[in-house]
Structures are given as C-alpha cells and as structure tokens.
Design an enzyme around this catalytic site. Structure first.
Site, PDB file in Angstrom:
ATOM      1  CD  GLU A 263     -92.124  -5.610 -23.952  1.00  0.00           C
ATOM      2  OE1 GLU A 263     -92.309  -7.209 -23.176  1.00  0.00           O
ATOM      3  OE2 GLU A 263     -91.331  -4.752 -23.835  1.00  0.00           O
ATOM      4  CD  GLU A 317     -84.105  -5.722 -17.803  1.00  0.00           C
ATOM      5  OE1 GLU A 317     -84.346  -4.551 -17.029  1.00  0.00           O
ATOM      6  OE2 GLU A 317     -84.667  -7.249 -18.919  1.00  0.00           O
ATOM      7  CE  LYS A 320     -88.821  -6.482 -16.117  1.00  0.00           C
ATOM      8  NZ  LYS A 320     -89.256  -6.900 -17.052  1.00  0.00           N
ATOM      9  CD  GLU A 326     -91.928 -10.736 -16.343  1.00  0.00           C
ATOM     10  OE1 GLU A 326     -91.228  -8.890 -16.347  1.00  0.00           O
ATOM     11  OE2 GLU A 326     -93.188 -10.951 -17.138  1.00  0.00           O
TER      12      GLU A 326
END
Ligand SMILES: *[C@@H]1O[C@H](CO)[C@@H](O)[C@H](O)[C@H]1NC(C)=O
Ligand SMILES: *[C@@H]1O[C@H](CO)[C@@H](O)[C@H](O)[C@H]1NC(C)=O
Ligand SMILES: *[C@@H]1O[C@H](CO)[C@@H](O)[C@H](O)[C@H]1NC(C)=O
Ligand SMILES: *[C@@H]1O[C@H](CO)[C@@H](O)[C@H](O)[C@H]1NC(C)=O
Ligand SMILES: *[C@@H]1O[C@H](CO)[C@@H](O)[C@H](O)[C@H]1NC(C)=O
Ligand SMILES: *[C@@H]1O[C@H](CO)[C@@H](O)[C@H](O)[C@H]1NC(C)=O
Length: 471
Positions: A263, A317, A320, A326
């Site tokens: 990541e 997303e 999250k 985030e």
C-alpha cells in the site's frame, strides 16, 4: 506498412521488462456502497492497463469477475480469521484455502495471499496468531499443489522503532523475537517477500515544518537528503522509508528477503489539519511514484531490486471511517471517472516528458500509435474507446469531429437515449469513436483522434450501453 510495423516494435520495446522497471498495481478496496459491479471494475482495470490488483478479502463475486481477465490478484485472509486459521489442527485454514483459493485458481490468477493486514496494530491483539496461521495456510497450499502462490502479511511502517535516518532503521524490540524473525524465516523458506505499507503522506503531514513537500512528492530535483549514517543520497521520502525497512531487515540478518510495497498513496482531500492532502499533491505523488517505479532501479540501499507497488486505492470509499483523507485516496470516483489525470502505464508515461509531475500542471497525451498495435497484430473483433488520459479538451474535440464531419451515429448518446448514461465525456466519446471506427471498417488510423482513442479487444462496457460491432 513499414511504418505500422515500426510502430508495433516501438510499443513492444517500451512494454518489455528488459528495462528493469517494477510493477504498478492497485488496491481494490470496497468499503463503500456506491461502487460499480465487480465485472465493470474488471473492464475498467483492463481499459486502464492495470493488470494486478489486491483485495482486502477473498470475495467470491470479485474473484469470479477476475477469472480469465489477465488481471492477477492478491487476496487476503482478514485479521478476524487469524485465530481460527492458527488453530493447530489446521482444519480451518484447509477449508479456507479450499473455498477461497483452490476453487478459483488458476482461472483467477491468484498471485499471493495476504494473511492478516497490519496485524501488529490490530486492537484485537492477533499478532501471536500470525505466523502459525501463515504456516497452516502454506501447508494447505502445498496439499493442493498450489505452493507457487506466495504467502505474506502487510506490515505498517509503525513496526519500525526508528526510521530516520534510513540507515538507522530497526524494528520495535518487542516485535523482533516474537514475530519479525519467525515471519522473515517463513518468507525466506518459502521464497516469498515481505509486504510493507508505506505512506510518506503521514510522515509529511505530521512534520511539514521539517520535511519539504517536493521531497515527499518525488520532485526534489537537486535537493537530495543525505543519510549521515552511510552517506547515501535520497531524492524521495518514499525511498528513504523503504530503506529504513531494508536496514531493519539487514539488522536482524534478513537482507535477502525481497519487499513489495502493498500500500502507498496520497489523499486528494483531507480535513483542515491534514496538511498536504490535495488533488494536486495526490496527482504529483502517484504520478511521480509510477514514473519512478516504471523507469526502473531500486532504492539507494537495494539499487538492483525493482520497486513493486500497489497503489492505495482504486476508488474513493465512502464508508471508511476516520478523517476525511480516508475516504479520498482513490484514483477513481465510483462513477469510474478519474479523480486526477496521471499516466498509469509505460505507454502513457512516455508521453509526459522527463520533468517531475507537479500537480495540476500534468499534461498527458496517449501515444499516437496505440491503435496500430492491435491493427498490426490482426486479432479478432475490436472496438475503439476513448483514452481517459487524453484530457477533456482532446476528448471533446474528438467527439465533436466524430459526431460532425466524421458521420458517427451519435443519436444513442443524446439525452433520453439508450447510451446517454453514464453521462460522462469518456463514455460519450467512446461511443462516438467506436461508431466512427466501425463505420470505417476498423481501418488503420481510424481509432486515433489525436491520441484520444485506442483499440480494445473486449466489448466496451459503459452502463447498459451496447457498443455496435459493425455497420
Ligand atoms: C475484535 O474482535 C471482536 C470479536 O471477535 C470483533 O467483533 C471486532 O470486530 C474485532 N475488532 C477488530 C478491530 O478487528
Ligand atoms: C496481547 O497478547 C500478548 C501475548 O499474548 C499479551 O502479553 C498482551 O497482554 C495482550 N495485550 C492485550 C491488550 O490484550
Ligand atoms: C502438481 O503440479 C505439478 C506441476 O506443477 C504436476 O506435475 C502434478 O501433476 C500436480 N499434482 C497434482 C496432484 O495435481
Ligand atoms: C527505540 O527508539 C527510542 C527513541 O525513539 C530509542 O531511545 C531506543 O533506544 C530505540 N530502541 C532500539 C532497540 O533501537
Ligand atoms: C539524488 O539521489 C539519487 C538516488 O537516490 C541519485 O541518483 C542522484 O544522483 C542524486 N542527485 C544528486 C544531485 O546528488
Ligand atoms: C511545484 O508547484 C508548486 C506550486 O505550484 C511550487 O511551489 C513548487 O516550487 C513546484 N516545484 C517544482 C519542483 O517545480
């Protein structure tokens, strides 16, 4: 013809691994309620030239959609299952491998299994189960004749006691004997690699008074940072972080185990206190990272080990939790539009020139020869689609031409018609480009539009729109 053949060879030479470049892959996270169906996501990946993804689970619809797609995948056994997977009788991990791996591989090309994720910082304290679980999963893979699939576990940079300067990198003392040595021993024995999650964004954001933004974004031309421990010179924070991990591994005599960055990324939006989060910075970080990875070479400490990275993440997303950042790491919005425009492949990269990408100043044009590659190869059915990287201006110009003088059938993309949705420039331009291409019997040079289009060999998918295959 000579020109076409030349163009074909020219393209091949850029995509060959002989340049020693690493690979760029993407994390396909799904903590959201508005993402496209997995089958559409697979089409998006293929259209973008992304051929490696990583999941945070082993979702069956996703693994099914990836079958025979040419996109390989790293699947995950989530932290919640570690204690069961570690059970000494091995029956849980055997069943897990059967259901989630053996069932799909090799139609779905499973490259590796991430056993747990950032386990040392799991509030449920699952570290003690990690290596036993890895061993059990390995035994099951061997039993199923699947031991070519690698097993590892992504480690956060917080596993380091210190990371600056890079040469002083060491693991936290409490992790060394309990888990790092046994895990690295397992990785060595099974010819696997250590998975590392590295975010220069966090280091920069927390220390923006002392770390230069250009250094964090790979654009510190002529402003290297020297490691006082060994005199090595660093042009990016990312490489410094990675070398801190290498130094820590070296410190406990595991210098021979490779590393894959599972990541890394930069958010396009953040809260007020999340210094550095912005679209321009995200474009610069990811764009320059991709460039760094694809053009080859390793870090100062391991110059010959190619950099292999999984960007975080494919989509923004929306479910999250945590700070705004985030929910804003995605390269794409859920409607498949790009959050920012960066080259994702070697072909696209060649068009960007040699200067570092500086946020919104990025200019990307696709190579004018993309269509010839397929034409020359004379494969079966082909379609023409817009190049997301070409930018709005080129797409609009191509769309205007195709629907005007070009004589493409653009009725289906008018409001209220079958192909109006998704109402995006890329979808509409793709429809128009394909119509023009088919009307011109897929002739050489009829899928170009100044580099705004390219030929594909899979039926394009935009919503429920059906792309014609000939007139
Ligand atoms: C911790 O474990 C409990 C019980 O198994 C579970 O409900 C919870 O989701 C876990 N929390 C995390 C962060 O994994
Ligand atoms: C986590 O597990 C370790 C080893 O089993 C134990 O020593 C420690 O107290 C546990 N920590 C928490 C917070 O449960
Ligand atoms: C296991 O794989 C090898 C080659 O990878 C093959 O020769 C062998 O037949 C396989 N065995 C089973 C039981 O599938
Ligand atoms: C860990 O880091 C602290 C300072 O952050 C240092 O005092 C300590 O000596 C380090 N421990 C090891 C084993 O490197
Ligand atoms: C900066 O560091 C890179 C490697 O990290 C090196 O290739 C380059 O020569 C260095 N530049 C200067 C000006 O020292
Ligand atoms: C990149 O752009 C920013 C803002 O436009 C500027 O401050 C910075 O100096 C630029 N860096 C480079 C290396 O061009």
């Amino acid at each position: 013809m000579a020109i076409l053949i030349f163009a074909f060879l020219f393209l091949l030479s850029f995509s060959s691994p002989s340049e020693g470049g690493g690979s760029v892959a993407v994390n396909y996270g799904r903590i959201a309620n508005d993402l496209p169906q997995p089958a559409q996501v697979v089409e998006l990946l293929k259209a973008q030239g992304i051929n490696k993804v990583k999941l945070f689970d082993a979702d069956s619809t996703v693994l099914t959609a990836l079958a025979n797609s040419g996109v390989s995948v790293v699947v995950a056994l989530p932290n919640e299952l570690l204690s069961s997977a570690a059970a000494t009788d091995g029956s849980f991990s055997e069943k897990w491998v059967q259901t989630n791996i053996a069932q799909y591989h090799p139609s779905t090309q499973i490259e590796a299994i991430a056993v747990g994720n950032e386990v040392f910082v799991d509030p449920n304290n699952t570290t003690q189960f990690l290596v036993p679980a890895m061993n059990n999963v390995y035994k099951s893979l061997v039993k199923h004749n699947l031991s070519s699939i690698k097993i590892s576990s992504p480690v956060a940079l917080s596993a380091l006691n210190s990371s600056y300067p890079p040469s002083a990198g060491v693991f936290k003392p409490e992790l060394i004997e309990t888990v790092m040595k046994p895990m690295l021993e397992f990785l060595r024995k099974t010819s696997s690699y250590l998975m590392v999650n590295a975010y220069p964004f966090f280091a920069y954001s927390a220390n923006s008074d002392v770390i230069s933004l250009d250094y964090a974004l790979f654009r510190a031309v002529n402003a290297n940072v020297t490691d006082p421990g060994n005199g090595l010179s660093y042009s990016s924070l990312f490489e410094a972080q990675l070398d801190a991990v290498y130094a820590a591994m070296s410190n406990i005599q595991y210098n021979d185990v490779p590393v894959v960055v599972t990541e890394t990324g930069w958010p396009s939006k953040g809260d007020e206190n999340e210094i550095g989060a912005s679209t321009d910075n995200a474009a610069a970080y990811n764009g320059n990272l991709i460039k760094r990875v694809l053009t080859g070479g390793g870090t100062p400490l391991r110059p010959n080990e190619p950099l292999n990275v999984y960007l975080f993440a494919l989509f923004n997303e929306n479910q999250k939790t945590g700070p705004t950042s985030e929910r804003n790491y995605g390269l794409f919005y859920p409607n498949k539009e790009k959050v920012y425009n960066i080259p994702l492949t070697m072909e696209a990269l060649k068009a960007t020139g040699s200067t570092p990408i500086n946020g919104s100043k990025v200019q990307v044009t696709s190579p004018p020869t993309a269509s010839e590659e397929v034409t020359t190869a004379a494969v079966g059915q082909t379609w023409c689609v817009a190049n997301g990287e070409a930018g709005a201006e080129k797409l609009q110009a191509g769309l205007d031409y195709a629907c005007g003088e070009g004589g493409a059938d653009c009725r289906p993309i008018q409001e209220g018609s079958t192909c109006y949705n998704p109402n995006t420039l890329e979808a509409h331009a793709s429809y128009a480009f394909n119509s023009y291409y088919q009307k011109n019997t897929r002739g050489a040079g009829t899928c170009n539009f100044g580099g705004a289009a390219h030929v594909v060999t899979q039926t394009p998918k935009f919503g429920n729109c059906e792309f014609p295959t000939g007139y």
